[in-house]
Enzyme design. Structure first.
Site: not given
Ligand code: UD1
Ligand code: UDP
Length: 389
Positions: A204
């Site tokens: 991601h």
């Molecule tokens: C965010 C965090 C990242 C973290 C990740 C965990 C920041 C800058 N990034 O990244 O550090 O590792 O979350 O998962 O804060 N979207 C949906 N549904 C949702 C949420 C998001 O469809 O419930 C889609 C939207 O198109 C959105 C994109 O995902 O624009 C990115 O979401 P965003 O929260 O901005 O960043 P992540 O890539 O999720």
């Molecule tokens: N996780 C989850 N379902 C998934 C992928 C990850 O429950 O499909 C959990 C994972 O076990 C961990 C957390 O989400 O506890 C990690 O989050 P993510 O990878 O979204 O973010 P990051 O740690 O990179 O910020």
């Protein structure tokens, strides 16, 4: 004492839960705020159910957007709430935009600010999370580090020793507390998987999924690894649409994002995990499962030196060679110090020991408002000491 705990995105829920529980067990008043950065049921609600987190007291509804737009929406919604609630302490976790946004509001509000997971550094400024980590740590009163390397980073940046607490890893608290329930959940049989008969992949990070050329390279690598060991890939919403058009073969099974209990069970019985997630690097170390991190750096180097993680970058040849090697000869399980399930307890003990209604570092005293960089640690100051639980 009245504390606000902030959660906004998937990796926050498992970090906030053990801190909230430990604070409430000690009689503190905890107000849970969900910023709404993540909002899909599969990125939010399922975690509240799985982790038995009570309904948040306040939803800020920030949603998705550019970094500035999202940060701004969290800040403008959080500020009046802090003015209304007047907490003694605001607790933020991790490194997402919600973390930094609420930290900035709290730092100017008169409340004390605590950062759980302080001191992690990838030294990669192209990661938005690195900006969030550094800014949040700089304005925090309490810096709760998960590992000794994080303490050393904070000391090297001049943070006073009195603010740094080696607390251990709150994600591990949640993992250990929920492992038995996760293993009893039946996700393997629902997916037709045998323990030890598959691998797990997650992707991601913008650097891996936003550029089609980079994603195509990683898809090729996953396809090649899947010939050695079939893969399950629960797709984060940022990656889901892009992966659909990226030409993955049938050996990589793309499924919707998994709930926490299901994902922990998938990791625990996997032969290997390939990921760019921060939290997954930590969980695989605790579970003793080989992890190949599809990045050139990590803010969690302790998972390399004291865990089962390896940095393998994005080159398909290197990724497949590493996969072949760990499948043939998995690394021995190891676990970093204080990743023991008690981090939340240590954090609550420190926070509540400070008492209500006091600023930790009044103006003019060293602390987050210090202007003399030599006033901090890493300059011959006394070494940190771990607080007792
Ligand atoms: C965010 C965090 C990242 C973290 C990740 C965990 C920041 C800058 N990034 O990244 O550090 O590792 O979350 O998962 O804060 N979207 C949906 N549904 C949702 C949420 C998001 O469809 O419930 C889609 C939207 O198109 C959105 C994109 O995902 O624009 C990115 O979401 P965003 O929260 O901005 O960043 P992540 O890539 O999720
Ligand atoms: N996780 C989850 N379902 C998934 C992928 C990850 O429950 O499909 C959990 C994972 O076990 C961990 C957390 O989400 O506890 C990690 O989050 P993510 O990878 O979204 O973010 P990051 O740690 O990179 O910020």
């Amino acid at each position: 004492m009245r504390l606000i705990c902030v959660a906004g995105a998937r990796p926050n829920y498992m970090k906030v839960k053990p801190v909230m529980d430990a604070l409430e067990e000690r009689g503190a008043e905890v107000i849970l705020v969900h910023t709404g950065q993540h909002y899909d049921p599969a990125m939010s609600d399922v975690f509240f159910t799985d982790l038995r987190i009570r309904r948040p007291d306040h939803f800020l509804g920030a949603g998705s957007g550019s970094h500035a737009a999202q940060t701004c929406r969290v800040m403008t919604a959080f500020e009046p709430l802090v003015e209304q609630v007047r907490p003694d302490v605001v607790v933020v976790v991790g490194d997402v935009n919600s973390t930094m946004a609420c930290a900035l509001v709290a730092a100017k509000s008169g409340a004390r600010l605590a950062h759980v997971e302080a001191g992690l550094r990838s030294r990669d400024w192209s990661m938005p999370e690195e900006v969030n980590r550094v800014v949040t740590d700089r304005v925090s009163d309490y810096l709760f580090a998960p590992s000794a390397d994080a303490v050393a980073n904070l000391q090297a940046e001049g943070c006073p020793d009195g603010q740094i607490h080696l607390a251990g890893n709150v994600m591990v608290d949640t993992l250990l507390a929920n492992l038995d329930r996760a293993l009893a959940g039946g996700i393997l049989s629902r997916l037709g998987l045998e323990p030890g008969g598959y691998g797990v992949a997650t992707l991601h990070r913008p650097a891996n999924v936003d550029d089609p050329a980079v994603l195509a390279t990683l898809v090729r690598a996953l396809d090649d690894v899947a010939r050695l060991c079939p893969l399950v890939l629960p797709a984060h919403p940022r990656a889901a649409t892009r992966l659909r058009g990226a030409g993955l073969s049938g050996q990589v099974r793309v499924i919707p994002p998994a709930g926490y209990l299901d994902f922990v069970a998938l990791q625990a019985s996997a032969r290997l995990v390939l990921t760019d997630s921060g939290g997954v690097q930590e969980e695989t170390t605790v579970l003793g499962v080989p992890c190949l991190t599809l990045r050139d750096n990590t803010e969690r180097p302790v998972t390399l030196t004291e865990g089962t993680n390896q940095l393998v970058g994005r080159d398909p040849g290197r990724i497949v060679a590493a996969a072949r090697q760990v499948l043939a000869s998995p690394p021995a399980p190891r676990r970093p110090a204080l990743w023991d399930g008690c981090a939340g307890e240590r954090i609550a003990a420190v926070l509540l020991a400070s008492g209500a209604g006091k600023r930790l570092f009044p103006a003019g005293q060293p602390g987050r408002h210090a202007t003399d960089p030599t006033a901090g640690a890493g300059q011959g100051a006394v070494p940190f000491s771990a607080p007792s639980a």
